[in-house]
Design a protein around this motif. Structure first.
Motif, PDB file in Angstrom:
ATOM      1  N   ALA A 111       8.318   5.585  -3.355  1.00 27.17           N
ATOM      2  CA  ALA A 111       7.729   4.262  -3.587  1.00 27.17           C
ATOM      3  C   ALA A 111       8.766   3.161  -3.392  1.00 27.17           C
ATOM      4  O   ALA A 111       8.468   2.105  -2.818  1.00 27.17           O
TER       5      ALA A 111
ATOM      6  N   SER B 203       3.746   1.517  -1.421  1.00 25.91           N
ATOM      7  CA  SER B 203       4.611   1.538  -2.598  1.00 25.91           C
ATOM      8  C   SER B 203       3.894   1.949  -3.869  1.00 25.91           C
ATOM      9  O   SER B 203       4.467   1.875  -4.949  1.00 25.91           O
ATOM     10  N   ARG B 204       2.654   2.361  -3.766  1.00 25.96           N
ATOM     11  CA  ARG B 204       1.917   2.733  -4.976  1.00 25.96           C
ATOM     12  C   ARG B 204       2.568   3.943  -5.644  1.00 25.96           C
ATOM     13  O   ARG B 204       2.996   4.876  -4.982  1.00 25.96           O
ATOM     14  N   ASN B 205       2.597   3.903  -6.958  1.00 20.06           N
ATOM     15  CA  ASN B 205       3.171   4.996  -7.727  1.00 20.06           C
ATOM     16  C   ASN B 205       2.095   6.044  -7.984  1.00 20.06           C
ATOM     17  O   ASN B 205       1.174   5.807  -8.758  1.00 20.06           O
TER      18      ASN B 205
ATOM     19  N   ARG C  10       1.264   6.980 -11.815  1.00 19.24           N
ATOM     20  CA  ARG C  10       0.411   6.049 -12.564  1.00 19.24           C
ATOM     21  C   ARG C  10      -1.024   6.087 -12.054  1.00 19.24           C
ATOM     22  O   ARG C  10      -1.980   6.018 -12.841  1.00 19.24           O
ATOM     23  N   GLU C  11      -1.191   6.176 -10.743  1.00 18.95           N
ATOM     24  CA  GLU C  11      -2.541   6.190 -10.189  1.00 18.95           C
ATOM     25  C   GLU C  11      -3.288   7.475 -10.571  1.00 18.95           C
ATOM     26  O   GLU C  11      -4.484   7.438 -10.886  1.00 18.95           O
TER      27      GLU C  11
ATOM     28  N   GLY D 102       0.809  -1.210   0.000  1.00 21.85           N
ATOM     29  CA  GLY D 102       0.000   0.000   0.000  1.00 21.85           C
ATOM     30  C   GLY D 102       0.845   1.264   0.000  1.00 21.85           C
ATOM     31  O   GLY D 102       0.464   2.281  -0.587  1.00 21.85           O
TER      32      GLY D 102
END
Length: 439
Positions: A168, A40-42, A45-46, A38
């Motif tokens: 991240a 480490s989300r980029n 991109r999101e 959770g």
């Protein structure tokens, strides 16, 4: 009269032992992942997926200036000799096998020659580890220098605004992240006093990104020297993310390692930006260690490099030819980016409610939003969302770089496309801004 309690006790003991009752507990599935996933989300991109999830309300052709991919339109074709060299490596059949995890001797020597030619810094091939792009190189290096918290506390200094992938990649490690500011009024150069105050005995490294993503800045030679003075005082090595090295126009690029006589510098670079081939996923790390005090980092890089079988063997075989690209090809690319930077700077300067510094490096312009001028738009994410919906132009909100209230434009399109982008942004600002352009 007999003891009743005694008789009762005798009766009990004389009975057959009771069978233990076994309660059957039905197990449930418990498939789970590390909490680091959770973290480490980029966000780049999101955010891209979130804003572009729906089609724009206008009929205009969408223009994506969110991702730093110079091949999207494309900006310029890669060096012809590079394409030929990769094709020959594939056709020849001699570059299909496993290689040393840190890279082949020939490929690492090509990297050493490249940096001696362009940076005037000499490396032995043992100082060089090849990687699957700079992102994997950073992941490797972070893993080498950051210990588990159970062993030792540690922290690392990152720039703000800065590239989202840094955070991240550090999410599954135990280091405390400390952010130092880059100062807009000083052309986004670092806040030296802040770096000095943030360093302590647990600081494992200072990360410097120059030329900068997202700021489009190119640090002066003096600014880099000042950073080295602080690193020397605190005895902290520096990670130099120079993936945009030599992608400058208003002033020459100064490689950090070329200035250091004492501070260990781990420089990261690669093919993705300067050579316009991000999909080839090819980068490298170079350790400049003038005093020989970072041998543990060198050994750690080599150890971690051998956890995998090294990056693409075809690109390794072609690397000596790729890195021998003549300066004239680079000049053509830089001239195009500089032209785009001027288009954006002038266009943003003429748009009500927006301001920016003229970029001098990398391939980005970082634009400030005067939110007071846009009463119906609450923040940079709302600005980017509305801009995409109404004008079909996608830009990345500053929130993705730790700097709300801004957005980033990628300088990676043909000039006519960028001119169209600026016209759409100006139309959007004129519609939503309360600033009188005649004042």
């Amino acid at each position: 009269m007999p003891d009743i309690q005694l008789i009762a006790a005798q009766d009990i003991t004389s009975q057959a032992p009771l069978k233990p009752t076994t309660s059957i507990v039905k197990k449930e599935w418990n498939v789970r992942v590390s909490p680091a996933v959770g973290r480490s989300r980029n966000p780049i991109r999101e955010t891209l997926a979130s804003i572009t999830a729906n089609q724009p309300s206008c009929s205009k052709t969408p223009i994506n200036l969110g991702l730093g991919d110079p091949t999207h339109y494309p900006l310029h074709p890669p060096p012809p000799a590079a394409i030929t060299a990769v094709a020959q490596a594939a056709i020849g059949g001699g570059a299909n096998g496993y290689l040393n995890g840190v890279g082949s001797t020939e490929a690492r020597q090509a990297v050493a020659d490249y940096h001696e030619r362009w940076d005037q810094v000499k490396y032995d091939i043992s100082d060089i580890v090849l990687s699957h792009g700079v992102g994997q190189g950073l992941d490797l290096l972070f893993s080498v220098i950051i210990p588990p918290a159970s062993v030792e506390k540690s922290n690392i200094l990152l720039p703000r605004p800065g590239f989202a992938q840094y955070t991240a990649l550090l999410a599954n490690l135990d280091a405390e992240i400390r952010y130092y500011d880059c100062v807009e009024d000083k052309d986004w150069e670092v806040d030296l006093e802040m770096i000095d105050q943030l360093c302590d005995d647990n600081t494992r490294a200072i990360l410097i990104n120059n030329p900068s993503n997202p700021c489009g800045s190119n640090y002066s030679r003096q600014a880099l020297k000042d950073i080295l003075v602080i690193a020397e005082e605190h005895k902290v090595p520096i990670i130099a993310d120079e993936i945009y090295g030599h992608m400058t126009w208003s002033a020459p690029f100064t490689p950090l390692a070329s200035l250091s006589n004492t501070v260990p510098i781990i420089t990261l670079s690669g093919l993705s930006k300067r050579f316009l081939v991000p999909g080839w996923r090819f980068g490298w790390l170079c350790l400049h260690d003038p005093l020989g005090i970072a041998s543990s980092i060198k050994s750690g890089m080599q150890c971690w490099g051998n956890r995998f079988m090294g990056p693409n063997s075809l690109i390794q075989a072609a690397l000596p030819t790729i890195l021998a690209t003549e300066p004239e090809w680079y000049d053509e690319v830089i001239n195009k980016i500089e032209a785009l930077a001027k288009i954006v700077y002038q266009g943003v300067s003429d748009a009500p409610g927006l301001s920016t510094h003229c970029p001098s490096g990398a391939m980005y312009s970082f634009v400030k939003i005067d939110l007071a001028a846009f009463p119906t738009i609450k923040d940079d994410v709302a600005f980017a969302t509305a801009l995409y919906n109404e004008q079909a132009v996608f830009v990345l909100p500053g929130l993705c770089f730790g700097m709300p209230g801004y957005f980033r434009i990628v300088l990676g399109t043909p000039s006519d496309v960028m001119t169209e982008v600026i016209e759409r942004i100006q139309q959007f600002c004129s519609k939503h801004s309360v600033i009188d352009q005649d004042l």
